[in-house]
Design a protein around this motif. Sequence first.
Motif, mmCIF file in Angstrom:
data_model
loop_
_atom_site.group_PDB
_atom_site.id
_atom_site.type_symbol
_atom_site.label_atom_id
_atom_site.label_comp_id
_atom_site.label_asym_id
_atom_site.label_seq_id
_atom_site.Cartn_x
_atom_site.Cartn_y
_atom_site.Cartn_z
ATOM 1 N N THR A 180 -68.256 -51.480 39.583
ATOM 2 C CA THR A 180 -67.822 -51.369 38.169
ATOM 3 C C THR A 180 -66.275 -52.350 37.834
ATOM 4 O OG1 THR A 180 -66.375 -49.261 38.498
ATOM 5 C CG2 THR A 180 -68.882 -49.141 37.950
ATOM 6 N N ARG A 181 -65.684 -52.605 38.869
ATOM 7 C CA ARG A 181 -64.524 -53.302 38.821
ATOM 8 C C ARG A 181 -64.622 -54.732 39.527
ATOM 9 N NH1 ARG A 181 -60.156 -48.319 39.081
ATOM 10 N NH2 ARG A 181 -60.932 -47.138 37.401
ATOM 11 N N TYR A 182 -65.536 -55.257 39.995
ATOM 12 C CA TYR A 182 -65.725 -56.297 40.870
ATOM 13 C C TYR A 182 -66.807 -57.509 40.309
ATOM 14 C CZ TYR A 182 -67.197 -59.089 44.925
ATOM 15 O OH TYR A 182 -67.587 -59.966 45.760
ATOM 16 N N GLN A 183 -66.530 -58.533 40.162
ATOM 17 C CA GLN A 183 -67.257 -59.725 39.711
ATOM 18 C C GLN A 183 -67.145 -60.510 40.997
ATOM 19 O OE1 GLN A 183 -69.475 -60.366 37.063
ATOM 20 N NE2 GLN A 183 -68.982 -58.076 36.830
ATOM 21 N N GLY A 184 -68.407 -60.895 41.662
ATOM 22 C CA GLY A 184 -68.506 -61.827 43.004
ATOM 23 C C GLY A 184 -67.763 -63.079 42.756
ATOM 24 N N ASP A 185 -67.960 -63.783 41.403
ATOM 25 C CA ASP A 185 -67.616 -65.125 41.347
ATOM 26 C C ASP A 185 -66.331 -65.216 41.261
ATOM 27 O OD1 ASP A 185 -67.852 -63.941 38.873
ATOM 28 O OD2 ASP A 185 -68.562 -65.955 37.768
ATOM 29 N N THR A 186 -65.557 -64.260 40.548
ATOM 30 C CA THR A 186 -64.130 -64.271 40.376
ATOM 31 C C THR A 186 -63.335 -63.532 41.429
ATOM 32 O OG1 THR A 186 -64.182 -62.664 38.779
ATOM 33 C CG2 THR A 186 -64.267 -64.793 38.008
ATOM 34 N N GLY A 187 -64.040 -62.466 41.907
ATOM 35 C CA GLY A 187 -63.169 -61.261 42.677
ATOM 36 C C GLY A 187 -63.131 -61.510 44.234
ATOM 37 N N THR A 188 -63.974 -62.611 44.570
ATOM 38 C CA THR A 188 -64.101 -62.761 46.196
ATOM 39 C C THR A 188 -63.284 -64.077 46.661
ATOM 40 O OG1 THR A 188 -66.559 -62.107 45.747
ATOM 41 C CG2 THR A 188 -65.830 -63.134 47.922
ATOM 42 N N ILE A 189 -62.551 -63.921 47.519
ATOM 43 C CA ILE A 189 -61.791 -64.930 48.192
ATOM 44 C C ILE A 189 -62.157 -65.115 49.701
ATOM 45 C CG2 ILE A 189 -59.445 -65.612 48.715
ATOM 46 C CD1 ILE A 189 -59.501 -62.710 46.226
ATOM 47 N N VAL A 190 -62.365 -66.192 50.028
ATOM 48 C CA VAL A 190 -63.136 -66.422 51.591
ATOM 49 C C VAL A 190 -61.898 -67.347 52.271
ATOM 50 C CG1 VAL A 190 -65.481 -65.958 50.955
ATOM 51 C CG2 VAL A 190 -64.433 -68.454 50.745
ATOM 52 N N VAL A 191 -61.876 -67.001 53.469
ATOM 53 C CA VAL A 191 -60.899 -67.850 54.181
ATOM 54 C C VAL A 191 -61.673 -68.231 55.518
ATOM 55 C CG1 VAL A 191 -58.604 -67.648 55.171
ATOM 56 C CG2 VAL A 191 -58.950 -66.585 53.226
#
Length: 490
Positions: free
Chosen positions: A415-426
Amino acid sequence: MNDLRSAIEHLKNFKGQYIETDRPVDPIAELAGVYRYIGAGGTVMRPTRIGPAMTFNKVKGYPNSRVLVGMMASRERVSLLLGAPTRELGMQMGKAVKTIIPPVTIDEKDAPCQEEVHRADDPNFDLRKLLPAPTNTEEDARPYFCMGLVLGSDPDEESNTDVTIHRLCVQSRDELSIFFAPGRHIDAYRQKAEAAGKPLPISIDMGLDPAIHIGACFEAPTTPFGFDELCVAGGLRGKPVELVDCVTVKQKAIARAEIVIEGEVLPNVRVAEDQNTHTGYAMPEFPGYTGPANPSLPVIKVTAVTMRHNAILQTLVGPGEEHVNLAGIPTEASIYNAVELALPGLLQNVYSHSSGGGKFLAILQIEKRVAGDDGTARQAALIALAVYREVKNIILVDEDVDLFDSDDVLWAMQTRYQGDTGTIVVPGITGHVLDPSQIPEYSPAIHAKGSTCKTIFDCTVPFALKEHFKRAQFRELDPRPFAPELFDEQ
């Protein structure tokens, strides 16, 4: 509490935390197979559960031995053993790191661990017959000591001492192989000794005050090179850990241990971990998979075993909840201290989740106070990745989410996460060699075994939208009068 026996007596005061059985058990696969159903938990193949610690009083082939498993296989039990609230264990451990008390050396006549001495130069000595080292499964390379705390010192600076738990496989009557994960301080000491053509004297201490085991699981940078983790146990207990000079090697042992194996890591000697069985496997590791046998491991030449009368051999089920707590609570403490130092007041709590074996997944609970904290929350995640290199994934949640409740964390993700904006990959960061997905064959982006892509999942609400995501507010009241039988059990 100052040893394993006083810890067991303490647990007996709490219903459902400790049991014993007089039914004979085979240490080869059967003991772990039984405890899998009773209390292993963690990443063990289902069915399993969180349950009591358990002592097997009769071990087949070892009439004078007892085996304890699962001492710290419950976060609630660790709370009882360390005297800290269940949800604040990480923070309490964080305080202990800052209030260290160094160990002290006592006279051998006052050291229970040397009540019995078995020297390896005795022709009748045989480690395999003396101690009931278990296997977790039928595929294990050989029996293992899974809770052996290895104590070693820098050959160039003996005051620099390290204690850590390592994979110890019984290879012969007086030899063990030892597996060092990359970066372990004792392995650096071994390499120094080996470069000089000298053995490294060590003690392997088993059956200990739980504070010692937990304290020993801190890692760099929280405990830098040369830091003696026994100081953390001293800080937790408010009194120093007692040491004693070993009988046969120039090293210390933990004076109130149940069992101590004395020996030397030999220079320039290597063996295949499964040289006796050729199974191709080592033992089940914390991610839940059986690790491959290492083709070339250093060897410990055992010089003596000392023990208490009627000694208790302590072990664990490799992927179980006990590893989660041993590794995870120090991880929580390290992350909490580092983030609080850099970003005071932002981080409310940390949980090293069971699904990652206490290493791979960290849940960070954040309280945003200003609009700028949208970015600061992610900065906290980056600090966590920096301070504990074996963390693979981080989930950020708000202060109204119960980070210890997986359903609530997943609710926040839905309910509080959008994959395209809430995901940071390192990508391309050092991880852990025991994660089976961290190999080049799994992904072309992985350049070497133990390298991985680390991910931050930001499941927090943007500060400007906090009112839009306000959870339904229920009346606060005392439910106990309505169903006392439910709450009396807790």
